[in-house]
Design a protein around this motif. Structure first.
Motif, short mmCIF file in Angstrom:
data_model
loop_
_atom_site.label_atom_id
_atom_site.label_comp_id
_atom_site.label_asym_id
_atom_site.label_seq_id
_atom_site.Cartn_x
_atom_site.Cartn_y
_atom_site.Cartn_z
N SER A 16 86.81 18.02 19.74
CA SER A 16 86.61 16.64 20.19
C SER A 16 85.12 16.38 20.42
O SER A 16 84.32 17.31 20.53
N ARG A 17 84.78 15.10 20.49
CA ARG A 17 83.40 14.72 20.77
C ARG A 17 83.01 15.15 22.18
O ARG A 17 81.85 15.47 22.43
N LEU A 18 83.96 15.14 23.09
CA LEU A 18 83.68 15.55 24.47
C LEU A 18 83.23 17.01 24.52
O LEU A 18 82.24 17.35 25.18
N GLU A 19 83.93 17.90 23.82
CA GLU A 19 83.53 19.30 23.77
C GLU A 19 82.15 19.45 23.14
O GLU A 19 81.34 20.25 23.59
N LYS A 20 81.89 18.69 22.08
CA LYS A 20 80.59 18.75 21.41
C LYS A 20 79.48 18.32 22.36
O LYS A 20 78.46 19.00 22.49
N ASN A 21 79.66 17.20 23.04
CA ASN A 21 78.62 16.66 23.91
C ASN A 21 78.33 17.59 25.08
O ASN A 21 77.18 17.92 25.37
N ILE A 22 79.37 18.04 25.77
CA ILE A 22 79.18 18.89 26.94
C ILE A 22 78.62 20.25 26.54
O ILE A 22 77.68 20.76 27.16
N GLY A 23 79.18 20.86 25.50
CA GLY A 23 78.71 22.17 25.06
C GLY A 23 77.27 22.15 24.58
O GLY A 23 76.47 23.02 24.93
N THR A 24 76.92 21.15 23.79
CA THR A 24 75.55 21.06 23.27
C THR A 24 74.55 20.83 24.39
O THR A 24 73.52 21.50 24.46
N ARG A 25 74.85 19.91 25.27
CA ARG A 25 73.92 19.64 26.37
C ARG A 25 73.75 20.85 27.29
O ARG A 25 72.64 21.17 27.71
N PHE A 26 74.83 21.55 27.58
CA PHE A 26 74.73 22.72 28.46
C PHE A 26 73.91 23.82 27.80
O PHE A 26 73.02 24.40 28.43
N LEU A 27 74.20 24.12 26.53
CA LEU A 27 73.48 25.21 25.85
C LEU A 27 72.01 24.87 25.66
O LEU A 27 71.14 25.74 25.80
N TYR A 37 77.18 9.26 30.77
CA TYR A 37 76.20 9.67 29.77
C TYR A 37 76.40 11.14 29.40
O TYR A 37 76.42 11.48 28.22
N LYS A 38 76.53 11.98 30.39
CA LYS A 38 76.64 13.42 30.15
C LYS A 38 77.87 13.78 29.33
O LYS A 38 77.84 14.69 28.51
N ARG A 39 78.96 13.05 29.52
CA ARG A 39 80.21 13.39 28.85
C ARG A 39 80.42 12.64 27.54
O ARG A 39 80.87 13.21 26.56
N TYR A 40 80.12 11.33 27.53
CA TYR A 40 80.58 10.50 26.42
C TYR A 40 79.48 9.96 25.51
O TYR A 40 79.75 9.60 24.38
N PHE A 41 78.26 9.89 25.97
CA PHE A 41 77.19 9.39 25.10
C PHE A 41 76.91 10.46 24.06
O PHE A 41 76.70 11.62 24.39
N PRO A 42 76.92 10.10 22.79
CA PRO A 42 76.80 11.11 21.74
C PRO A 42 75.44 11.82 21.76
O PRO A 42 74.42 11.22 22.06
N VAL A 43 75.48 13.10 21.42
CA VAL A 43 74.25 13.88 21.26
C VAL A 43 73.66 13.47 19.91
O VAL A 43 74.33 13.56 18.89
N ILE A 44 72.42 12.99 19.94
CA ILE A 44 71.82 12.51 18.70
C ILE A 44 71.16 13.66 17.95
O ILE A 44 70.82 14.69 18.52
N CYS A 45 71.01 13.47 16.66
CA CYS A 45 70.35 14.43 15.76
C CYS A 45 71.08 15.77 15.71
O CYS A 45 70.45 16.82 15.58
N LEU A 46 72.38 15.76 15.81
CA LEU A 46 73.17 16.98 15.68
C LEU A 46 74.15 16.77 14.53
O LEU A 46 75.13 16.05 14.67
N PRO A 47 73.88 17.38 13.37
CA PRO A 47 74.71 17.12 12.20
C PRO A 47 76.06 17.83 12.26
O PRO A 47 76.19 18.91 12.81
N CYS A 48 77.05 17.18 11.67
CA CYS A 48 78.36 17.79 11.48
C CYS A 48 78.33 18.50 10.13
O CYS A 48 78.16 17.87 9.10
N ILE A 49 78.45 19.82 10.16
CA ILE A 49 78.32 20.64 8.96
C ILE A 49 79.62 21.41 8.74
O ILE A 49 80.17 21.98 9.69
N GLN A 50 80.09 21.44 7.52
CA GLN A 50 81.28 22.22 7.22
C GLN A 50 80.94 23.71 7.26
O GLN A 50 79.82 24.12 6.94
N LEU A 51 81.89 24.51 7.65
CA LEU A 51 81.66 25.95 7.81
C LEU A 51 81.25 26.62 6.51
O LEU A 51 80.47 27.56 6.53
#
Length: 125
Positions: free
Chosen positions: A83-94, A16-30
């Motif tokens: 990657s999605r892995l970096e997104k999930n782990i970074g978002t959850r930690f922060l 769950y911590k690594r691979y389940f997607p973080v919900i309600c986090l939009p992908c926004i172009q820079l």
């Protein structure tokens, strides 16, 4: 039997911590970001972030987030990942540390145009 249940719970938590997607986090172009209100955090690996640097971004790879929390501002945060892995782990930690992560940009280094400006980069959302 209890050992199997505990092992299953531990494995489910890790997955769950690594691979389940973080919900309600939009992908926004820079180019669509208001850079005055949002701090950009590049959580890509050092090898990728130094080959293709982005101006005005704080480079803190995921493995160094814990020891460099003092370098992160209290503004809303936008993550730059590959990657999605970096997104999930970074978002959850922060978020666990009390920061507000409002979005992410997935920059796939294989599909990145080598332009000198931040706004002309191809974004893989």
């Amino acid at each position: 039997m209890i050992f199997l249940i505990l092992a299953a719970i531990l494995i489910a938590f890790i997955l769950y911590k690594r691979y389940f997607p973080v919900i309600c986090l939009p992908c926004i172009q820079l180019k669509d970001l208001d850079l005055d209100r949002i701090a950009l955090i590049d959580v890509r690996d050092y090898n990728e972030s130094y080959k293709e640097p982005i101006n005005g971004v704080i480079n803190i790879p995921i493995s160094y987030l814990k020891r460099n929390l003092k370098d992160i501002s209290n503004n809303d945060l936008h993550l730059i990942v590959t990657s999605r892995l970096e997104k999930n782990i970074g978002t959850r930690f922060l978020r666990k540390q009390g920061f507000r992560v409002v979005g992410y940009t997935n920059i796939n280094h294989h599909k990145l145009y080598l332009n000198e400006t931040l706004l002309n980069r191809k974004i893989n959302c």
